[in-house]
Design an enzyme around this catalytic site. Structure first.
Site, PDB file in Angstrom:
ATOM      1  N   ASP A 121       0.832  -1.210   0.000  1.00 22.87           N
ATOM      2  CA  ASP A 121       0.000   0.000   0.000  1.00 22.87           C
ATOM      3  C   ASP A 121       0.862   1.253   0.000  1.00 22.87           C
ATOM      4  O   ASP A 121       2.073   1.215   0.281  1.00 22.87           O
ATOM      5  CB  ASP A 121      -0.907  -0.020   1.245  1.00 22.87           C
ATOM      6  N   ASP A 137     -10.927   2.112  -3.192  1.00 19.78           N
ATOM      7  CA  ASP A 137     -11.479   1.833  -1.869  1.00 19.78           C
ATOM      8  C   ASP A 137     -13.004   1.876  -1.899  1.00 19.78           C
ATOM      9  O   ASP A 137     -13.658   1.518  -0.923  1.00 19.78           O
ATOM     10  CB  ASP A 137     -10.962   2.862  -0.850  1.00 19.78           C
TER      11      ASP A 137
HETATM   12  C1  GLA Z   1      -5.804   1.832   2.078  1.00 19.03           C
HETATM   13  C2  GLA Z   1      -6.240   0.655   1.227  1.00 19.03           C
HETATM   14  C3  GLA Z   1      -7.263  -0.154   1.982  1.00 19.03           C
HETATM   15  C4  GLA Z   1      -6.703  -0.616   3.297  1.00 19.03           C
HETATM   16  C5  GLA Z   1      -6.212   0.576   4.106  1.00 19.03           C
HETATM   17  C6  GLA Z   1      -5.459   0.144   5.349  1.00 19.03           C
HETATM   18  O1  GLA Z   1      -6.792   2.770   2.182  1.00 19.03           O
HETATM   19  O2  GLA Z   1      -6.739   1.095   0.008  1.00 19.03           O
HETATM   20  O3  GLA Z   1      -7.689  -1.256   1.212  1.00 19.03           O
HETATM   21  O4  GLA Z   1      -5.666  -1.531   3.069  1.00 19.03           O
HETATM   22  O5  GLA Z   1      -5.334   1.387   3.342  1.00 19.03           O
HETATM   23  O6  GLA Z   1      -4.986   1.204   6.071  1.00 19.03           O
END
Ligand code: GLA
Length: 751
Positions: free
Chosen positions: A477, A547
Site C-alpha cells: 500500500d 477503496d
Molecule cells: C488503504 C487501502 C485499503 C486498506 C487501508 C489500510 O486505504 O486502500 O484497502 O488496506 O489502506 O490502512
C-alpha cells in the site's frame, strides 16, 4: 516490421493493421508524416514536408530558420530553438542556457526488444518485435539522443522511449525528457482522459479539442487517482465499435504529463512523459538518462479494439508471463470488517469461515505490526505486534496453512509515523525541507527511499518478515502523496532528481522483493487505486482498483480502468451492505457478479454473515472459477455503459477461440411499462451456433408482476440455441427484471 527507404530517408514502421511513418527532412530534421491504417507503400509521402515552399526549409530556400521551426511537424519537439509548441525535450548547458537543436545522424534495427534499465517495460522476443534506434545529436551540447521504437509483429502497438547520453565534456541539465509524441492532423477531435479522485478513480471523460490544450497530469509523486497516465485522441463520432482512436499509455508510476495541443495551423501534438514541472537531471560527461516507455495504439475499429490491443499488450508483454494462465486465489481480506481491531483469534475465525465457504486465501490487512491500533502509529516498524498475534506470525500462518488456506499480508513500506521506533531512531529518514515541518497526511510521512541506508533499512525489515513465515501474497500500500520533498544529501542540482529517483527506488524494491520471493503474488494499492498504472503492473499482476467497493460505483470505475488495463488486473471484492463508502445496499448476487469482472474475493466478516448470503458463496466461487479464465485471457467487449445511459451496464468476455463467452448485464435502475431490452452481443463467431444460458439469480418479473425468488447463483436457465451472427446483429432480449441493482450473467457456449 521496420523499413527504411534510403532515397526518401523515411522510416515505415508497420504492425498488422497500422503504419507509422517519419522521415529526415533535408537529411537533418526528423519530421512526423503518418500514423493510421496500414499503408502498402510510402512513395511520395515526404512531399508533406513542403520543403520547397515558403517557409520551408532553411537549407533549401533560406527563409528565417524560426519560420520553419515553429511549424515543422517534429517527430520529437525540442525547447528553446524556435519550436514554441509543447516540447518533449529541454536541456541547458553548464551556464544554464536552455535550447536544443537535434540533427538526425543514423539508425540501427535491433531484433527483439531493447529494454530500458531500471524501469518497467514491455517485453518481447525476436520473433514478436523489433526495435528501431534512431540517433539524433546536438553537437553544441554534446548530446546523443536515441529515439527507440519497439514495433510488435502481432499487435497494433508501437512502444517508444528515449535515451540521452552526454558525449560532451561539460555537464548538461535535462529539463524534460518526455517519452514520446503523437502528431495528427484531424478536422476535429475529442480527447479522452481518465479523470477522478479517491473513490472515483478513472472516470472516462471526453472533451472536444478545438483550440489550446487539454492535459492530464500528476504532481503527487504517484500516477494518482486524479488523472491516469493515459490519453486517447478520437475522431468525431468514435464509439466502442466504430471510428478512429489513437491511445498513449505511459508505463510509469510517478509524476507525469499527458498533453494534447492544437497549434496555430490546427495540427495536433500530444506529448507524454515524466512531468517536467518536478524534474531536472544533471547529466555529467559519459552518463546517460533513460525515459519511461509510452505505448501507442491506433484502432480504426473504435475504442473497443484499442482496449483489446492494450489488454493483449499488457497481458502478454508487460505483466510477468506466469500470471496469464495462473488462477488467482479467491481471498478474504479483513480490512472493511475489522479495520485495525483484530487479533489471532479473529483471524483464525475468518480463516475457518473462509475455508468452509471454499475460498483460497486469508489476507491480513493493516494493523498487525508495531503497536498499531489506529493510524497515528507504527508505520516503519515491520515486526509483529505480539499483543495481537501471540506467538508471532509463523504460528498464525502455519495454523491458517494447516486449514488448507494460503496467507497474505498488508504492508506500507514507503511510510513512517512519528510515533514509531523507526522514526525515533532515524528522524532524518523522511522527506523534509530544512526549517519547515513536513505536512502529514493520514498522520504519516514519506521515507526518502533514494537514500541507500533508508532503502536498506526498510527492505531488510520486509525481507525478515516475509522470510519468517509462509506468505503467498503481499498487498503493498501507499497511502499518501509526496510533499515537502527535499534532501540534505543532495546539492541544488540534485533536488530536481528526487521525485524520479524515488519512483526508481520503489521499482527497485519491488524487483528485489520478487527476486527474493519468486512465488509471491504482489498486489499494489495506493489509498485504493491512486497508483493503478502500467508501471506497477510490471511488478504486480493485480492492483486494488478503488477503496469504493460499492458495486454500482464500481461499474464506472471498472469501466474506466478496463479501457486500458486488462480485467484480470483489477482488484475487486464483494463487501458488506449497506456499503461502507456510499451506504447503498445492493443484492449479494450483484456484488459478486461485478467483482467477477476483476480478481475476486470477499472483504467482509465471513464469520458473521446472513445465512442466505453465506449459502451463496460456494456457488459464486464456483461461477468465478468458470468465468475467470475467460476474463483473464479472453477479449473484452463493452456493450453498454451506465455512465452514459443512466439505467444499465453491460460487458462481455469472449474466449480467444470464440468457443465460450460470458455477458454480464446490470440493471441499475428498474423502469416500468417497458418491454425487455435488446442487447447485441459482440466478438462471437458469426457462423457458429451457440447455446445461451442465463443465471438470473435474483428477482425476475413474472407475468403478474410478482418477483420469483427461487433462483440462486449458478442456477442456469437455458434460453436456447442461437447463431453467432444472430446474437450479434439481432441480439437477445434481456427480460424486464424487478428491482434496482439486479445482475444477470449469460453464458454463451459454442455447440
Ligand atoms: C488503504 C487501502 C485499503 C486498506 C487501508 C489500510 O486505504 O486502500 O484497502 O488496506 O489502506 O490502512
Amino acid at each position: 516490421m521496420i523499413r527504411y527507404n534510403k532515397e526518401q530517408q523515411l522510416f515505415h514502421l508497420s504492425t498488422p493493421k497500422t503504419s507509422y511513418c517519419f522521415a529526415a527532412a533535408d537529411g537533418r530534421w526528423l519530421g512526423h508524416l503518418y500514423y493510421g491504417p496500414r499503408l502498402a507503400d510510402t512513395a511520395g509521402m515526404e512531399q508533406a514536408f513542403c520543403l520547397n515552399e515558403f517557409p520551408f526549409s532553411p537549407a533549401v530556400n533560406e527563409p528565417d530558420k524560426v519560420r520553419f521551426t515553429q511549424i515543422f511537424p517534429y517527430e520529437y519537439g525540442c525547447f528553446g530553438t524556435g519550436d514554441y509548441r509543447e516540447a518533449c525535450f529541454d536541456a541547458a548547458n553548464a551556464l544554464g542556457m536552455r535550447g536544443v537543436d537535434l540533427t538526425f545522424r543514423s539508425f540501427e534495427v535491433v531484433p527483439g526488444k531493447v529494454a530500458p534499465e531500471h524501469l518497467p517495460h514491455t517485453r518481447g522476443c525476436e520473433a514478436c518485435c523489433d526495435t528501431l534506434d534512431v540517433l539524433m545529436t546536438d553537437d553544441v551540447l554534446g548530446l546523443d539522443v536515441h529515439l527507440l521504437y519497439t514495433v510488435y509483429s502481432d499487435l497494433d502497438v508501437i512502444v517508444k522511449s528515449v535515451k540521452v547520453v552526454n558525449r560532451g565534456e561539460a555537464p548538461v541539465t535535462l529539463g524534460r525528457v518526455l517519452s514520446g509524441q503523437l502528431n495528427l492532423e484531424l478536422e476535429a477531435c475529442e480527447v479522452l482522459t481518465l479523470h477522478g479522485s479517491w473513490g472515483r478513480e478513472r472516470t472516462i471523460t471526453r472533451q472536444e479539442l478545438k483550440t489550446g490544450s487539454v492535459a492530464a497530469e500528476s504532481l503527487r509523486g504517484v500516477s494518482s487517482a486524479e488523472d491516469s497516465p493515459f490519453l486517447a485522441i478520437l475522431a468525431p463520432g468514435t464509439t466502442q465499435t466504430m471510428g478512429e482512436a489513437w491511445g498513449m499509455s505511459l508505463i510509469y508510476s510517478g509524476n507525469f504529463l499527458a498533453k494534447a495541443q492544437i497549434d496555430q495551423n490546427g495540427r495536433l501534438r500530444c506529448v507524454m512523459g515524466i512531468h517536467p514541472e518536478t524534474f531536472s537531471w544533471k547529466l555529467t560527461p559519459g552518463e546517460s538518462f533513460q525515459s519511461p516507455e509510452v505505448a501507442l495504439v491506433y484502432s480504426g475499429e473504435g475504442l473497443g479494439q484499442m482496449t483489446r490491443t492494450y489488454h493483449d499488450l499488457y497481458r502478454n508483454h508487460l505483466i510477468e508471463k506466469r500470471w496469464l494462465t495462473m488462477d488467482r486465489p479467491v481471498l478474504v481480506n479483513n480490512w472493511e470488517a475489522t479495520e485495525m481491531h483484530f487479533d489471532a483469534d479473529v483471524l483464525i475465525g475468518f480463516a475457518r469461515a473462509a475455508k468452509e465457504a471454499g475460498l483460497d486465501m486469508l489476507v491480513m490487512d493493516d494493523g498487525w505490526f508495531g503497536h498499531r491500533d489506529d493510524d497515528t502509529s507504527s508505520l516503519g516498524d515491520w515486526f509483529v505486534d505480539e499483543r495481537k498475534l501471540r506467538g508471532g506470525l509463523k504460528k498464525l500462518v502455519d495454523e491458517v496453512n494447516a486449514m488448507g488456506l494460503k496467507f497474505g499480508i498488508w504492508i506500507e513500506p514507503e511510510m513512517v509515523n512519528e510515533d514509531s521506533e523507526l522514526f525515533r531512531a532515524h528522524p532524518d529518514w523522511r522527506f523534509e525541507i530544512p526549517g519547515r515541518k513536513p505536512g502529514a497526511m493520514r498522520k504519516q510521512y514519506v521515507l526518502d527511499l533514494t537514500r541507500p541506508e533508508v532503502w536498506e533499512g526498510v527492505y531488510s525489515q520486509l525481507r525478515a518478515t516475509l522470510s519468517s513465515a509462509n506468505i503467498a501474497y503481499v498487498k503493498w500500500d501507499m497511502n499518501r502523496h509526496l510533499s515537502d520533498v527535499g534532501s540534505l544529501l543532495r546539492d541544488a542540482d540534485g533536488q530536481g532528481e528526487l521525485l524520479h529517483r524515488y519512483v526508481l527506488a520503489v521499482y527497485r524494491m519491488q524487483e528485489q522483493l520478487l527476486k527474493d520471493f519468486p512465488d509471491l503474488l504482489l498486489e499494489n494499492c495506493s489509498s485504493g487505486g491512486a497508483r493503478f498504472d502500467a508501471g506497477m503492473l510490471f511488478y504486480s499482476p493485480q492492483i486494488w482498483t478503488s477503496d469504493d467497493s460499492d458495486a454500482i460505483e464500481r461499474l464506472s470505475i471498472q469501466e474506466g480502468t478496463s479501457l486500458v488495463f486488462p480485467l484480470s488486473t483489477m482488484g475487486a471484492h464483494v463487501s458488506v451492505c449497506p456499503n461502507q463508502q456510499t451506504g447503498r445496499s445492493v443484492p449479494f448476487n450483484t456484488r459478486a457478479k461485478v467483482a467477477m469482472a476483476g480478481t475476486f474475493g470477499y472483504e467482509m466478516d465471513v464469520r458473521n454473515m446472513l445465512p442466505e448470503e453465506k449459502a451463496q458463496i460456494p456457488g459464486q466461487v464456483e461461477q468465478f472459477r468458470r468465468v475467470h479464465p475467460v476474463v483473464r485471457e479472453g477479449d473484452y467487449y463493452r456493450i453498454a455503459s451506465f455512465r452514459e445511459n443512466h439505467t444499465h451496464d453491460c460487458w462481455m468476455v469472449v474466449k480467444k477461440d470464440r468457443s465460450l463467452a460470458f455477458m454480464t448485464f446490470v440493471q441499475v435502475l428498474a423502469t416500468t411499462n417497458r418491454p425487455g431490452m435488446r442487447v447485441r452481443m459482440q466478438g462471437l463467431d458469426p457462423e457458429a451456433a451457440y447455446e445461451v444460458t442465463c443465471d438470473y439469480a435474483g428477482a425476475l418479473a413474472t407475468s403478474n408482476g410478482q418477483s420469483s425468488t427461487d433462483e440462486a447463483t449458478g442456477t442456469l436457465r437455458k434460453l436456447g440455441r442461437f447463431n453467432g451472427d444472430t446474437l450479434m446483429k439481432h441480439g437477445i432480449i434481456v427480460p424486464r427484471v424487478r428491482g434496482d441493482y439486479q445482475a444477470l450473467l449469460y453464458e454463451v457456449k459454442k455447440v
